[in-house]
Design a protein around this motif. Structure first.
Motif, PDB file in Angstrom:
ATOM      1  N   LYS A  17       0.829  -1.206   0.000  1.00 39.55           N
ATOM      2  CA  LYS A  17       0.000   0.000   0.000  1.00 39.55           C
ATOM      3  C   LYS A  17       0.865   1.258   0.000  1.00 39.55           C
ATOM      4  O   LYS A  17       0.592   2.207  -0.736  1.00 39.55           O
ATOM      5  CB  LYS A  17      -0.954   0.002   1.185  1.00 39.55           C
ATOM      6  CG  LYS A  17      -2.025  -1.081   1.068  1.00 39.55           C
ATOM      7  CD  LYS A  17      -3.038  -1.021   2.172  1.00 39.55           C
ATOM      8  CE  LYS A  17      -4.044  -2.124   2.060  1.00 39.55           C
ATOM      9  NZ  LYS A  17      -5.062  -1.928   1.045  1.00 39.55           N
ATOM     10  N   VAL A  18       1.922   1.264   0.806  1.00 39.79           N
ATOM     11  CA  VAL A  18       2.823   2.416   0.855  1.00 39.79           C
ATOM     12  C   VAL A  18       3.472   2.636  -0.504  1.00 39.79           C
ATOM     13  O   VAL A  18       3.586   3.766  -0.973  1.00 39.79           O
ATOM     14  CB  VAL A  18       3.888   2.245   1.967  1.00 39.79           C
ATOM     15  CG1 VAL A  18       4.976   3.301   1.849  1.00 39.79           C
ATOM     16  CG2 VAL A  18       3.228   2.310   3.337  1.00 39.79           C
ATOM     17  N   SER A  19       3.873   1.568  -1.161  1.00 38.58           N
ATOM     18  CA  SER A  19       4.506   1.672  -2.476  1.00 38.58           C
ATOM     19  C   SER A  19       3.568   2.321  -3.493  1.00 38.58           C
ATOM     20  O   SER A  19       3.963   3.233  -4.230  1.00 38.58           O
ATOM     21  CB  SER A  19       4.915   0.277  -2.949  1.00 38.58           C
ATOM     22  OG  SER A  19       5.414   0.319  -4.250  1.00 38.58           O
ATOM     23  N   TRP A  20       2.332   1.852  -3.545  1.00 32.90           N
ATOM     24  CA  TRP A  20       1.347   2.421  -4.470  1.00 32.90           C
ATOM     25  C   TRP A  20       1.109   3.909  -4.179  1.00 32.90           C
ATOM     26  O   TRP A  20       1.096   4.740  -5.092  1.00 32.90           O
ATOM     27  CB  TRP A  20       0.018   1.681  -4.350  1.00 32.90           C
ATOM     28  CG  TRP A  20      -0.046   0.404  -5.118  1.00 32.90           C
ATOM     29  CD1 TRP A  20       0.286  -0.842  -4.658  1.00 32.90           C
ATOM     30  CD2 TRP A  20      -0.464   0.239  -6.461  1.00 32.90           C
ATOM     31  NE1 TRP A  20       0.090  -1.758  -5.648  1.00 32.90           N
ATOM     32  CE2 TRP A  20      -0.370  -1.132  -6.766  1.00 32.90           C
ATOM     33  CE3 TRP A  20      -0.915   1.122  -7.439  1.00 32.90           C
ATOM     34  CZ2 TRP A  20      -0.711  -1.647  -8.012  1.00 32.90           C
ATOM     35  CZ3 TRP A  20      -1.250   0.609  -8.683  1.00 32.90           C
ATOM     36  CH2 TRP A  20      -1.149  -0.755  -8.959  1.00 32.90           C
ATOM     37  N   PRO A  61      -5.339   1.849  -2.386  1.00 30.92           N
ATOM     38  CA  PRO A  61      -4.343   2.914  -2.428  1.00 30.92           C
ATOM     39  C   PRO A  61      -4.914   4.285  -2.795  1.00 30.92           C
ATOM     40  O   PRO A  61      -4.481   5.293  -2.250  1.00 30.92           O
ATOM     41  CB  PRO A  61      -3.349   2.446  -3.490  1.00 30.92           C
ATOM     42  CG  PRO A  61      -3.579   0.998  -3.656  1.00 30.92           C
ATOM     43  CD  PRO A  61      -4.987   0.730  -3.247  1.00 30.92           C
ATOM     44  N   VAL A  62      -5.894   4.329  -3.679  1.00 29.22           N
ATOM     45  CA  VAL A  62      -6.456   5.617  -4.090  1.00 29.22           C
ATOM     46  C   VAL A  62      -7.168   6.289  -2.927  1.00 29.22           C
ATOM     47  O   VAL A  62      -6.979   7.477  -2.668  1.00 29.22           O
ATOM     48  CB  VAL A  62      -7.405   5.449  -5.299  1.00 29.22           C
ATOM     49  CG1 VAL A  62      -8.122   6.755  -5.616  1.00 29.22           C
ATOM     50  CG2 VAL A  62      -6.639   4.952  -6.522  1.00 29.22           C
ATOM     51  N   ALA A  63      -7.961   5.536  -2.196  1.00 27.71           N
ATOM     52  CA  ALA A  63      -8.670   6.098  -1.036  1.00 27.71           C
ATOM     53  C   ALA A  63      -7.678   6.543   0.036  1.00 27.71           C
ATOM     54  O   ALA A  63      -7.853   7.610   0.646  1.00 27.71           O
ATOM     55  CB  ALA A  63      -9.650   5.087  -0.467  1.00 27.71           C
ATOM     56  N   LEU A  64      -6.639   5.748   0.269  1.00 28.45           N
ATOM     57  CA  LEU A  64      -5.631   6.119   1.259  1.00 28.45           C
ATOM     58  C   LEU A  64      -4.859   7.362   0.812  1.00 28.45           C
ATOM     59  O   LEU A  64      -4.583   8.247   1.618  1.00 28.45           O
ATOM     60  CB  LEU A  64      -4.672   4.951   1.507  1.00 28.45           C
ATOM     61  CG  LEU A  64      -5.318   3.738   2.194  1.00 28.45           C
ATOM     62  CD1 LEU A  64      -4.382   2.538   2.127  1.00 28.45           C
ATOM     63  CD2 LEU A  64      -5.671   4.080   3.628  1.00 28.45           C
ATOM     64  N   TYR A  65      -4.535   7.440  -0.473  1.00 28.73           N
ATOM     65  CA  TYR A  65      -3.859   8.616  -1.023  1.00 28.73           C
ATOM     66  C   TYR A  65      -4.706   9.872  -0.785  1.00 28.73           C
ATOM     67  O   TYR A  65      -4.222  10.889  -0.333  1.00 28.73           O
ATOM     68  CB  TYR A  65      -3.600   8.418  -2.519  1.00 28.73           C
ATOM     69  CG  TYR A  65      -3.188   9.671  -3.235  1.00 28.73           C
ATOM     70  CD1 TYR A  65      -1.870  10.104  -3.191  1.00 28.73           C
ATOM     71  CD2 TYR A  65      -4.104  10.429  -3.953  1.00 28.73           C
ATOM     72  CE1 TYR A  65      -1.483  11.267  -3.847  1.00 28.73           C
ATOM     73  CE2 TYR A  65      -3.727  11.572  -4.597  1.00 28.73           C
ATOM     74  CZ  TYR A  65      -2.423  11.990  -4.541  1.00 28.73           C
ATOM     75  OH  TYR A  65      -2.051  13.132  -5.185  1.00 28.73           O
ATOM     76  N   GLN A  66      -5.981   9.774  -1.101  1.00 26.48           N
ATOM     77  CA  GLN A  66      -6.881  10.911  -0.911  1.00 26.48           C
ATOM     78  C   GLN A  66      -6.956  11.317   0.556  1.00 26.48           C
ATOM     79  O   GLN A  66      -6.978  12.508   0.872  1.00 26.48           O
ATOM     80  CB  GLN A  66      -8.276  10.585  -1.450  1.00 26.48           C
ATOM     81  CG  GLN A  66      -8.300  10.490  -2.945  1.00 26.48           C
ATOM     82  CD  GLN A  66      -9.648   9.995  -3.480  1.00 26.48           C
ATOM     83  OE1 GLN A  66     -10.406   9.312  -2.790  1.00 26.48           O
ATOM     84  NE2 GLN A  66      -9.934  10.347  -4.721  1.00 26.48           N
ATOM     85  N   ASP A  67      -6.983  10.351   1.439  1.00 22.66           N
ATOM     86  CA  ASP A  67      -7.030  10.656   2.863  1.00 22.66           C
ATOM     87  C   ASP A  67      -5.755  11.366   3.319  1.00 22.66           C
ATOM     88  O   ASP A  67      -5.825  12.329   4.066  1.00 22.66           O
ATOM     89  CB  ASP A  67      -7.237   9.371   3.673  1.00 22.66           C
ATOM     90  CG  ASP A  67      -7.623   9.651   5.102  1.00 22.66           C
ATOM     91  OD1 ASP A  67      -8.692  10.265   5.316  1.00 22.66           O
ATOM     92  OD2 ASP A  67      -6.852   9.273   6.003  1.00 22.66           O
ATOM     93  N   ILE A  68      -4.618  10.922   2.831  1.00 18.52           N
ATOM     94  CA  ILE A  68      -3.352  11.557   3.183  1.00 18.52           C
ATOM     95  C   ILE A  68      -3.300  12.992   2.654  1.00 18.52           C
ATOM     96  O   ILE A  68      -2.887  13.914   3.354  1.00 18.52           O
ATOM     97  CB  ILE A  68      -2.153  10.740   2.658  1.00 18.52           C
ATOM     98  CG1 ILE A  68      -2.011   9.457   3.465  1.00 18.52           C
ATOM     99  CG2 ILE A  68      -0.852  11.552   2.718  1.00 18.52           C
ATOM    100  CD1 ILE A  68      -1.023   8.467   2.886  1.00 18.52           C
ATOM    101  N   MET A  69      -3.741  13.194   1.439  1.00 13.81           N
ATOM    102  CA  MET A  69      -3.669  14.517   0.822  1.00 13.81           C
ATOM    103  C   MET A  69      -4.675  15.492   1.415  1.00 13.81           C
ATOM    104  O   MET A  69      -4.451  16.704   1.390  1.00 13.81           O
ATOM    105  CB  MET A  69      -3.897  14.413  -0.694  1.00 13.81           C
ATOM    106  CG  MET A  69      -2.783  13.728  -1.431  1.00 13.81           C
ATOM    107  SD  MET A  69      -1.228  14.642  -1.319  1.00 13.81           S
ATOM    108  CE  MET A  69      -0.255  13.590  -0.284  1.00 13.81           C
ATOM    109  N   CYS A  70      -5.753  14.989   1.993  1.00 17.00           N
ATOM    110  CA  CYS A  70      -6.770  15.864   2.581  1.00 17.00           C
ATOM    111  C   CYS A  70      -6.439  16.260   4.016  1.00 17.00           C
ATOM    112  O   CYS A  70      -7.066  17.141   4.582  1.00 17.00           O
ATOM    113  CB  CYS A  70      -8.138  15.184   2.542  1.00 17.00           C
ATOM    114  SG  CYS A  70      -8.806  15.067   0.873  1.00 17.00           S
TER     115      CYS A  70
END
Length: 71
Positions: A17-20, A61-70
């Protein structure tokens, strides 16, 4: 095959997940991979992700990315 995810084996899911997410960040923000990984590991999202009871590991990964960026 039904595998039980628990706090003891959750660490097996996290590197993928971190890699993605890191690749998404480098593409989107134009920063280096090391800085992207550092951003992830320092995020509130990752702190919650590494705790099995939050069930954040269910997210892609997309949902986690969005959460990190928000946050």
């Amino acid at each position: 095959m039904n595998i039980d995810v628990n706090q003891e084996n959750l660490y097996l899911l996290l590197p993928s997940k971190v890699s993605w997410i890191a690749n998404m960040i480098t593409d989107d923000k134009g920063i280096g991979i090391v800085d992207a990984i550092r951003l992830i590991y320092q995020s509130r999202t990752y702190q919650e992700l590494e705790t099995e009871e939050t069930k954040l590991w269910h997210l892609g990964p997309v949902a986690l990315y969005q959460d990190i960026m928000c946050n």
